[in-house]
Scaffold this motif. Structure first.
Motif, PDB file in Angstrom:
ATOM      1  N   ARG A 183      32.435  33.807  49.182  1.00 22.80           N
ATOM      2  CA  ARG A 183      33.565  33.882  48.274  1.00 22.80           C
ATOM      3  C   ARG A 183      33.197  33.342  46.896  1.00 22.80           C
ATOM      4  O   ARG A 183      32.455  32.356  46.775  1.00 22.80           O
TER       5      ARG A 183
ATOM      6  N   THR B 215      32.967  39.956  32.336  1.00 19.62           N
ATOM      7  CA  THR B 215      33.374  38.552  32.298  1.00 19.62           C
ATOM      8  C   THR B 215      33.862  38.195  30.902  1.00 19.62           C
ATOM      9  O   THR B 215      33.396  38.741  29.945  1.00 19.62           O
TER      10      THR B 215
ATOM     11  N   ARG C  15      41.330  46.880  49.015  1.00 19.62           N
ATOM     12  CA  ARG C  15      42.166  46.184  48.038  1.00 19.62           C
ATOM     13  C   ARG C  15      42.182  46.921  46.704  1.00 19.62           C
ATOM     14  O   ARG C  15      43.159  46.893  45.970  1.00 19.62           O
TER      15      ARG C  15
ATOM     16  N   GLN D 106      35.162  38.908  36.648  1.00 16.30           N
ATOM     17  CA  GLN D 106      36.218  38.392  35.791  1.00 16.30           C
ATOM     18  C   GLN D 106      36.985  37.302  36.533  1.00 16.30           C
ATOM     19  O   GLN D 106      37.263  37.431  37.720  1.00 16.30           O
ATOM     20  N   GLY D 107      37.279  36.202  35.843  1.00 19.42           N
ATOM     21  CA  GLY D 107      38.081  35.151  36.451  1.00 19.42           C
ATOM     22  C   GLY D 107      37.298  34.061  37.154  1.00 19.42           C
ATOM     23  O   GLY D 107      37.861  33.026  37.486  1.00 19.42           O
ATOM     24  N   THR D 108      36.004  34.282  37.399  1.00 18.50           N
ATOM     25  CA  THR D 108      35.206  33.288  38.114  1.00 18.50           C
ATOM     26  C   THR D 108      35.322  31.924  37.438  1.00 18.50           C
ATOM     27  O   THR D 108      35.224  31.819  36.222  1.00 18.50           O
TER      28      THR D 108
ATOM     29  N   VAL E 279      36.636  44.714  36.664  1.00 27.54           N
ATOM     30  CA  VAL E 279      36.399  43.583  37.554  1.00 27.54           C
ATOM     31  C   VAL E 279      35.134  42.840  37.156  1.00 27.54           C
ATOM     32  O   VAL E 279      35.044  41.616  37.233  1.00 27.54           O
TER      33      VAL E 279
ATOM     34  N   GLY F 143      37.883  31.737  42.071  1.00 24.67           N
ATOM     35  CA  GLY F 143      38.428  32.162  40.779  1.00 24.67           C
ATOM     36  C   GLY F 143      38.438  33.660  40.587  1.00 24.67           C
ATOM     37  O   GLY F 143      39.188  34.173  39.766  1.00 24.67           O
ATOM     38  N   ALA F 144      37.584  34.352  41.316  1.00 29.13           N
ATOM     39  CA  ALA F 144      37.531  35.801  41.151  1.00 29.13           C
ATOM     40  C   ALA F 144      38.801  36.418  41.741  1.00 29.13           C
ATOM     41  O   ALA F 144      39.403  35.857  42.658  1.00 29.13           O
ATOM     42  N   PRO F 145      39.217  37.572  41.230  1.00 24.96           N
ATOM     43  CA  PRO F 145      40.429  38.201  41.754  1.00 24.96           C
ATOM     44  C   PRO F 145      40.248  38.602  43.217  1.00 24.96           C
ATOM     45  O   PRO F 145      39.124  38.762  43.684  1.00 24.96           O
ATOM     46  N   PRO F 146      41.351  38.770  43.938  1.00 26.21           N
ATOM     47  CA  PRO F 146      41.267  39.049  45.382  1.00 26.21           C
ATOM     48  C   PRO F 146      40.486  40.324  45.699  1.00 26.21           C
ATOM     49  O   PRO F 146      39.931  40.449  46.793  1.00 26.21           O
ATOM     50  N   VAL F 147      40.429  41.223  44.747  1.00 24.64           N
ATOM     51  CA  VAL F 147      39.734  42.482  44.996  1.00 24.64           C
ATOM     52  C   VAL F 147      38.229  42.254  45.171  1.00 24.64           C
ATOM     53  O   VAL F 147      37.510  43.077  45.733  1.00 24.64           O
TER      54      VAL F 147
END
Lengths: 661, 178
Positions: free
Chosen positions: B39, B178, B65, A634-636, B175, B42-46
């Motif tokens: 890395r 998408t 995390r 999510q968020g990519t 997570v 854009g993906a969350p820090p987790v």
């Protein structure tokens, strides 16, 4: 025997035959006097019947059987069928397709067989009333029986000669100097058909009219007539140089198994006179995917081996390891190439359903459309091809609906009342271009511009829309649903959908349109998704791959004049302003590394008319990469088309040109 | 409530931060050392990033995390310590091969033990301080001291022997979608 494992195969085979049925029906609809389509239809339906019966799909077999019955009457009658009959056959083909699908899904009961009655009525109506043999044909035949091929009398030949008999291979050569080779060939065919059913005609009769037709044709003739009689009759067509009638080697049963690859039975003893059998097998796509994955890993390991060999030799190791590494590189490259080739599929596998679609939409909307397909043999990776169907359906529907004018309007404009739509595939350097063009009314730029201004899509001072801007306006989701556009041209329905899909495949769409002349959409697609050449760029501590397909050139930031464009930094490259995207900022690598190097390379991507310069920290290498998918969390950021594994085993993301431009 | 599917499960117990956690062994494809991650912008820090598991790309979630975000003040072990569990989790929208399962990596500080549920007592204890109750399927207690509990002094009731059976779908599902 458990047949369920064959269900998928049955489905695939049936679809091919049904696709052939649709093609033949379209041909027949265009030219109802033609004799060839009915024979082909009969064989296709007959084959489906046999396969369905083997699978135990009784209702499918029954439907196919009744269709076959009707087709047999039509074939025997030799009369031009009414439009009503052809429409009935279209409906019957659709019903057969649906029943095949539900049967494979294990819900054969749900098959809608309401068309049966109409089929039987039509068959009765076409039954030659005076002939007792006609009645005999109506007896309930055991559906799976493969041996109920034609068995009746054409007037000119004695009943004995046409009795369902052995099949003979026949080769005919028309004199090279003959003026109308195609016409002669047609005559030969007609004469042959008086003896019995003609199978496996090569080339298909449609090709007789082609300039390339060399006057040679081959077919199998199902007859018990003497070879000398056949030869004499065929020579009667005139301008025949040579006729060879083969020995009666293959019987009906063998032909049938030959047509049903489920059994995979090879032609016994090489099948004298059977001609070259197709040397193809069906392979589960997943197996090809696995092969592709494996070769991808092998390519990665190959890179490691090369590194290792270099280091080993550097430390005084045996240089022979280098030879081995080179050999392995070469072999794996060949293997990779072969596997990519094995995944290539000709576009006709998807295109073949479109003639029917265009016809149906045209009839529904009262448009006259002639539809042409070019470049059917061009190949694309199976995965790309599978994804292409829906966008093309959108664009073709649009072309019929909004491009082609109604016949009356076309007449008024002194155009041919029949509009033309061409679907063409062309191989370009490392991509394939697929164009959908119509000779319809084109898109009214002024109206679109007006609307775009009203909605604030473009600034109020824009004077005209370029093709590229036009497409961007049209592809805005929902743009075209508004009244004005629908009544003007209606383009845009589904264009955003088509565009998204094509871009997801790493492709692009262009539009060209001219008022009154027509519109063309050009889709450009990579030939394969699996392996591409890419630039490996460094951004901070990270590596990113940029497929070369859309890389136009690279320049150094600072060596070209800079400016701004719509608030973005830009460079001026040969009088064109190219907006810049700084990957450090876009990807958020700012804090991750020391300040950027002073002279940063700019990679210029080009897609259609659009260009963008990608500012990176450095360029590391250019290499072939294996494209892999990953589950994007999510968020990519929506700028990646996949990822690859670098020589050191660490993944690198692949930047998607379409997402950046 | 303890869900019935756990009754005959075998659990892998691991440590993230100061707590012990557990996942069904059936959901653990393999246990690997920490792998170099790439890395995903854009993906969350987790999300730690992508790793290469013998040619397959797997998204890795950073365990601490996800499970111990409040312990950020604690000193973290060096990046290359610990393990990556490769988990197989059900995914709502299905995957390419139609299995409806996705592979996802999950980093843990330490793999402690494997226990059969029969050897342990599972309790329904939704509310543990500092633990998101939606992630908890049950709470277990290992009968033997040892493992993470180390020399807890034979106190079978020592809190260190507690472990939390994770609801992996609830933890990782959001997570990955998408």
């Amino acid at each position: 025997m458990d047949l369920s494992q064959y269900a998928e195969l049955f489905l695939a085979e049936s679809r091919e035959h049904l696709s052939a049925c649709n093609q033949l029906l379209l041909e027949w609809e265009r030219n109802p006097a033609a004799l060839q389509p009915v024979g082909g239809l009969f064989r296709a339906v007959h084959t489906i019947k046999g396969m369905a019966a083997t699978m135990g799909y009784g209702r499918v077999a029954d439907l196919a059987h009744r269709m076959e019955n009707l087709l047999d009457q039509l074939r025997r009658g030799g009369k031009t069928p009414s439009d009503e009959i052809i429409q009935l056959l279209f409906r019957a083909t659709d019903a057969l397709e649906k029943s095949v699908t539900v049967a494979v899904a294990g819900r054969e009961r749900d098959a809608d067989l309401s068309v049966l009655e109409a089929i039987d009525d039509a068959a009765l109506q076409f039954r030659p009333a005076a002939q007792p043999s006609g009645l005999a044909r109506l007896r309930p035949e055991p559906a799976p029986a493969p041996a109920d091929e034609p068995s009746s009398s054409a007037p000119q030949v004695s009943a004995d000669a046409t009795k369902s008999g052995p099949t003979r291979a026949v080769h005919v050569v028309i004199r090279p100097e003959a003026p109308l080779k195609g016409g002669r060939a047609m005559l030969v065919l007609k004469k042959a058909e008086r003896f019995g059913a003609v199978h496996r005609l090569q080339p298909p009769s449609a090709a007789f009219e082609s300039d390339d037709f060399d006057g040679r044709l081959e077919f199998e003739l199902e007859t018990s007539a003497a070879p000398s009689d056949i030869e004499q009759a065929l020579r009667g067509a005139g301008d025949v140089e040579r006729v060879v009638v083969g020995a009666a080697a293959i019987d009906e049963a063998v032909i049938t198994t030959g047509e049903i690859p489920v059994t995979g039975a090879p032609n016994p003893a090489g099948g004298a006179g059977g001609g070259a059998r197709s040397r193809h097998i069906r392979v589960d796509l997943r197996r090809l995917d696995t092969l592709m994955d494996l070769i991808g890993e092998l390519v990665t390991e190959r890179g490691r081996l090369n590194d290792l060999a270099a280091r080993w030799i550097g430390r005084g190791g045996d240089p022979e390891i280098d030879d081995v590494a080179i050999q392995i590189s070469r072999l794996s490259a060949d293997l990779q190439n072969e596997i990519i080739q094995a995944r290539m599929t000709p576009v006709w596998q998807v295109f073949d359903r479109f003639p029917r679609l265009v016809r149906d939409v045209g009839r529904q909307l009262g448009k006259q459309v002639s539809f042409r397909v070019e470049g059917k043999e061009i190949e694309l990776d199976r995965e790309i091809l599978d994804e292409l169907g829906d966008p093309l359906v959108h664009l073709l529907r649009n072309a019929v609906d909004h491009g082609i004018e109604p016949p009356a309007e076309r007449k008024r404009l002194k155009k041919n009342p029949e509009g033309e739509i061409v679907l063409a595939a062309v191989r370009e350097r490392s991509s394939v271009a697929i164009s959908i063009s119509d000779d319809g009314r084109g898109i009214d730029r002024a109206k679109i511009l007006e609307k775009a201004k009203r909605e604030g899509v473009v600034g109020p001072h824009v004077e005209s829309l370029s093709d590229d801007q036009l497409l961007r306006v049209l592809a805005r989701p929902g743009f075209s649903t508004a009244e004005a556009v629908t009544s003007v041209s209606g383009r845009g329905v589904g264009i955003d959908v088509a565009m998204t899909r094509i871009r997801a495949l790493g492709g692009s769409i262009e539009i060209r349109t001219q008022a009154g002349k027509g519109t063309a959409f050009v889709l450009r697609l990579p030939v394969t998704l699996a392996i591409v050449r890419a630039l490996i760029a460094a951004v901070g501590q990270e590596r990113y791959a940029l497929p070369l397909t859309y890389v136009a050139e690279t320049v150094e930031y600072g060596t070209t004049p800079t400016t701004t464009m719509e608030g973005r930094d830009a460079i001026v490259l040969r009088d064109r302003v190219v907006p810049l995207v700084d990957l450090r900022k876009l990807l958020g690598t700012n804090g991750a590394a020391a300040s950027p190097p002073p002279r940063r390379p700019v990679i210029v991507l080009e897609m259609g008319e659009r260009r963008v310069g990608i500012v990176v920290d450095g360029m590391l290498s250019q290499q072939e990469i294996v494209v892999k998918g990953f589950d994007a969390p999510q968020g990519t950021l929506p700028v990646f088309s996949g990822a690859t594994i670098m020589g050191d085993g660490v993944p690198a993301l692949i930047l998607d040109a379409a997402g950046l431009v | 409530m303890i869900d019935g599917s756990l009754v005959s499960a075998r659990l892998l117990v691991f440590r993230v931060g100061t707590l012990a956690w557990a996942a069904e062994v059936d959901q653990v494809r393999e246990i690997l050392p920490r792998l170099p991650t790439t890395r995903i912008p854009g993906a969350p820090p987790v999300v730690a990033g992508l790793v290469n598991v013998r040619g397959t790309l797997v998204t890795v979630v950073e365990g601490w995390r996800a499970l111990a975000p409040t312990e950020t003040s604690q000193p973290r072990p060096p990046e290359d310590a610990g393990s990556t569990l490769i988990l197989e989790v059900a995914s709502g929208n299905g995957t390419k091969d139609g299995s409806g399962k996705k592979l996802v990596g999950f980093t843990v500080d330490e793999v402690i033990d494997m226990v059969a549920v029969g050897d342990t007592t599972l309790e329904d204890r939704g509310g543990l301080p500092g633990v998101d109750p939606t992630l908890v399927r049950a709470v277990g207690r290992r009968n033997r001291p040892g493992g993470a509990g180390g020399g807890a002094g034979g106190g079978g009731e020592s809190g260190k022997d507690l472990f939390i059976v994770l609801d992996l779908a609830a933890l990782l599902g959001p997570v990955l979608t998408t």
